[in-house]
Design an enzyme around this catalytic site. Structure first.
Site, PDB file in Angstrom:
ATOM      1  N   THR A 119       0.832  -1.213   0.000  1.00 14.16           N
ATOM      2  CA  THR A 119       0.000   0.000   0.000  1.00 14.16           C
ATOM      3  C   THR A 119       0.862   1.256   0.000  1.00 14.16           C
ATOM      4  OG1 THR A 119      -1.668  -1.223   1.234  1.00 14.16           O
ATOM      5  CG2 THR A 119      -1.863   1.178   1.249  1.00 14.16           C
TER       6      THR A 119
ATOM      7  N   ALA B  29       6.663  -8.262   1.620  1.00 17.27           N
ATOM      8  CA  ALA B  29       7.312  -9.510   2.054  1.00 17.27           C
ATOM      9  C   ALA B  29       6.330 -10.566   2.540  1.00 17.27           C
ATOM     10  CB  ALA B  29       8.325  -9.192   3.157  1.00 17.27           C
ATOM     11  N   HIS B  30       5.223 -10.120   3.170  1.00 12.94           N
ATOM     12  CA  HIS B  30       4.314 -11.118   3.774  1.00 12.94           C
ATOM     13  C   HIS B  30       3.568 -11.940   2.731  1.00 12.94           C
ATOM     14  CE1 HIS B  30       0.284  -8.935   3.509  1.00 12.94           C
ATOM     15  NE2 HIS B  30       1.123  -7.993   3.128  1.00 12.94           N
TER      16      HIS B  30
ATOM     17  N   GLN C  11       1.304  -9.417  -5.945  1.00 12.04           N
ATOM     18  CA  GLN C  11       0.968 -10.851  -5.991  1.00 12.04           C
ATOM     19  C   GLN C  11       1.944 -11.675  -6.830  1.00 12.04           C
ATOM     20  OE1 GLN C  11      -1.240 -12.562  -4.225  1.00 12.04           O
ATOM     21  NE2 GLN C  11      -2.212 -10.818  -3.214  1.00 12.04           N
TER      22      GLN C  11
ATOM     23  N   ASN D 172      -5.122  -9.978  -7.389  1.00  9.53           N
ATOM     24  CA  ASN D 172      -5.187 -10.681  -6.108  1.00  9.53           C
ATOM     25  C   ASN D 172      -6.500 -11.425  -5.905  1.00  9.53           C
ATOM     26  OD1 ASN D 172      -5.833  -7.754  -6.045  1.00  9.53           O
ATOM     27  ND2 ASN D 172      -6.704  -8.277  -4.049  1.00  9.53           N
TER      28      ASN D 172
ATOM     29  N   CYS E 298     -22.166  -9.087  -4.208  1.00 12.75           N
ATOM     30  CA  CYS E 298     -23.162  -8.332  -3.444  1.00 12.75           C
ATOM     31  C   CYS E 298     -22.511  -7.247  -2.593  1.00 12.75           C
ATOM     32  CB  CYS E 298     -23.897  -9.291  -2.529  1.00 12.75           C
ATOM     33  SG  CYS E 298     -25.081  -8.472  -1.493  1.00 12.75           S
TER      34      CYS E 298
HETATM   35  C1  LIG Z   1      -2.381  -6.640  -5.433  1.00 18.38           C
HETATM   36  C2  LIG Z   1      -2.158  -6.058  -4.074  1.00 18.38           C
HETATM   37  N1  LIG Z   1      -1.724  -4.810  -3.960  1.00 18.38           N
HETATM   38  C3  LIG Z   1      -1.487  -4.234  -2.762  1.00 18.38           C
HETATM   39  C4  LIG Z   1      -1.695  -4.928  -1.600  1.00 18.38           C
HETATM   40  C5  LIG Z   1      -1.430  -4.261  -0.283  1.00 18.38           C
HETATM   41  O1  LIG Z   1      -0.267  -4.761   0.293  1.00 18.38           O
HETATM   42  P1  LIG Z   1       0.060  -4.491   1.852  1.00 18.38           P
HETATM   43  O2  LIG Z   1      -0.979  -5.181   2.634  1.00 18.38           O
HETATM   44  O3  LIG Z   1       1.433  -5.044   2.034  1.00 18.38           O
HETATM   45  O4  LIG Z   1       0.035  -3.029   2.053  1.00 18.38           O
HETATM   46  C6  LIG Z   1      -2.174  -6.245  -1.659  1.00 18.38           C
HETATM   47  C7  LIG Z   1      -2.470  -7.005  -0.432  1.00 18.38           C
HETATM   48  O5  LIG Z   1      -3.410  -7.772  -0.368  1.00 18.38           O
HETATM   49  C8  LIG Z   1      -2.405  -6.835  -2.931  1.00 18.38           C
HETATM   50  O6  LIG Z   1      -2.844  -8.081  -3.056  1.00 18.38           O
END
Ligand SMILES: Cc1ncc(COP(=O)(O)O)c(C=O)c1O
Length: 386
Positions: A75, A203-204, A182, A154, A333
């Protein structure tokens, strides 16, 4: 210590830490506590560790260390580049799609709300395939734009042709940002081949720690910082560095890419097994959202199912959870307490059908897949598979 015995099939949300990643981070926690900005010995030893982590990440994506900026995750990286390119380079038009993660789409909407840019949303078909002719015509009308298109979706797993999109942007002198959250750690990303000004990683999503990510940014696209303060990250991000995270991220990326072929083969087999089992059980009554049912055109880690109309669709994820399966998703929905998926809504998916996203990692087994499909069968009053 494992907190729940549920089968974990929500790896697109986050992944378990790899033990080798924990081992790489421990010495930082136990011994090397210096602040990398300090010029004394304690600081200098940690500075060297941070720069080594940056070098490792750069090499793994065929970039230069100077192009890697550590952040708190996907993010923040998306925000840094998108907002930065508007502020720094005077961009007035952003081309993106309604299928992007909110880290991108909400950021663009916020810029529009504040009168900073005009947004242009790309057309796509009912499977979420983007219309590149539309992109080309938008680029012809608004040449010096920012294009922000993700690599792997995602929710529905679609893989977008970012090499081709990068070429189109280069032809029209547009900036190109790709949210690669992703695919980072799951695909080889070669920044010598992808003409993106910026890509990102968290990283997560590849068995590293939470709260650490990075932004790759080309020199010519350099933007102003999103977080001001100290001069950390070469004045791109103020604040004392998350040193454990940086080391964990570099180790996780290294392990993910080193074992890529093996992990991919294993995970693809699991995905193919789930496709086969649900088809056997539900027949035509099941659909695959986006391209997720196509093994060649989607993330091997994601399968998004559209389930038949059934009373079970109410609280489906909750029922799966109670049955011992952690998954996510959500139907199209968006009424009442049920917050729908903006991606499925954009695909005009039928809100009466249940939807669930299963996402896999190297730690999943065939047993997990049989278990999850059995539970789905029970919930939908079907005969189980095993
Ligand atoms: C495609 C995509 N962009 C951005 C993010 C956001 O990443 P973070 O949670 O590390 O900020 C995610 C997390 O689900 C994601 O799947």
């Amino acid at each position: 210590m494992q907190t729940t015995k549920n089968v974990y099939l929500d790896n697109a949300a986050t992944t378990p830490l790899d033990k080798e990643v924990i081992a790489a981070m421990l010495p930082l926690m136990e011994q090397h506590f210096g602040n990398p900005s300090s010029t004394h010995a304690h600081g200098r030893e940690v500075r060297a560790i941070v720069e080594q982590a940056r070098k490792t990440v750069a090499e793994l994506i065929h970039a230069k260390p100077a192009e890697i900026f550590f952040t708190s995750g996907g993010t923040e990286s998306d925000n840094t580049f998108i907002r930065g390119v508007v502020e720094t380079h005077g961009i007035q038009h952003i081309i993106s799609s309604h299928l992007e993660h909110h880290a991108v789409s909400h950021t663009i909407e916020d810029l529009v709300k504040h009168g900073k840019v005009q947004a242009h949303w790309l057309n796509h078909d009912e499977k979420g395939v983007l219309d590149l002719n539309h992109l080309e015509s938008l680029l012809q009308k608004h040449p010096k734009s920012l294009v922000s298109i993700m690599h792997g979706n995602n929710e529905i797993g679609n893989i977008n042709p970012i090499e081709r999109i990068g070429d189109l942007c280069a032809q029209h002198k547009a900036y190109f940002h790709s949210d690669t959250v992703q695919t980072m750690g799951h695909f080889e990303l070669d920044m010598q081949k992808i003409k993106a000004h910026s890509v990102v990683g968290a990283a997560h999503k590849f068995h590293g720690p939470k709260g650490i990510g990075f932004m790759y940014m080309r020199k010519e696209a350099r933007v102003q910082p999103f977080i001001t303060g100290g001069s950390q990250e070469r004045e791109m991000r103020g604040g004392t560095e998350n040193v454990y995270g940086m080391v964990g991220l570099a180790k996780a990326l290294e392990l993910s890419l080193k074992g890529l072929e093996e992990h991919k083969k294993h995970i693809l087999q699991l995905k193919a097994l789930m496709i086969r089992l649900v088809k056997e059980r539900f027949g035509d009554r099941i659909q695959f959202n986006g391209l997720s049912g196509d093994l060649d055109k989607s993330l091997y880690t994601v399968l998004n199912l559209s389930l038949p109309e059934h009373e079970a669709n109410d609280m489906l994820l909750f029922k799966l959870d109670l049955s011992g399966v952690s998954a996510s998703g959500g139907s199209a929905c968006s009424s009442g307490a049920k917050i729908g998926s903006h991606v499925l809504q954009a695909l005009n998916s039928d809100p009466k059908r249940g939807a669930v996203r299963f996402s896999f990692s190297k730690f999943n087994t065939e047993k997990d897949i049989y278990f999850a499909v059995d539970k789905l069968c029970e919930i939908y009053d079907m005969v189980s598979v095993s």
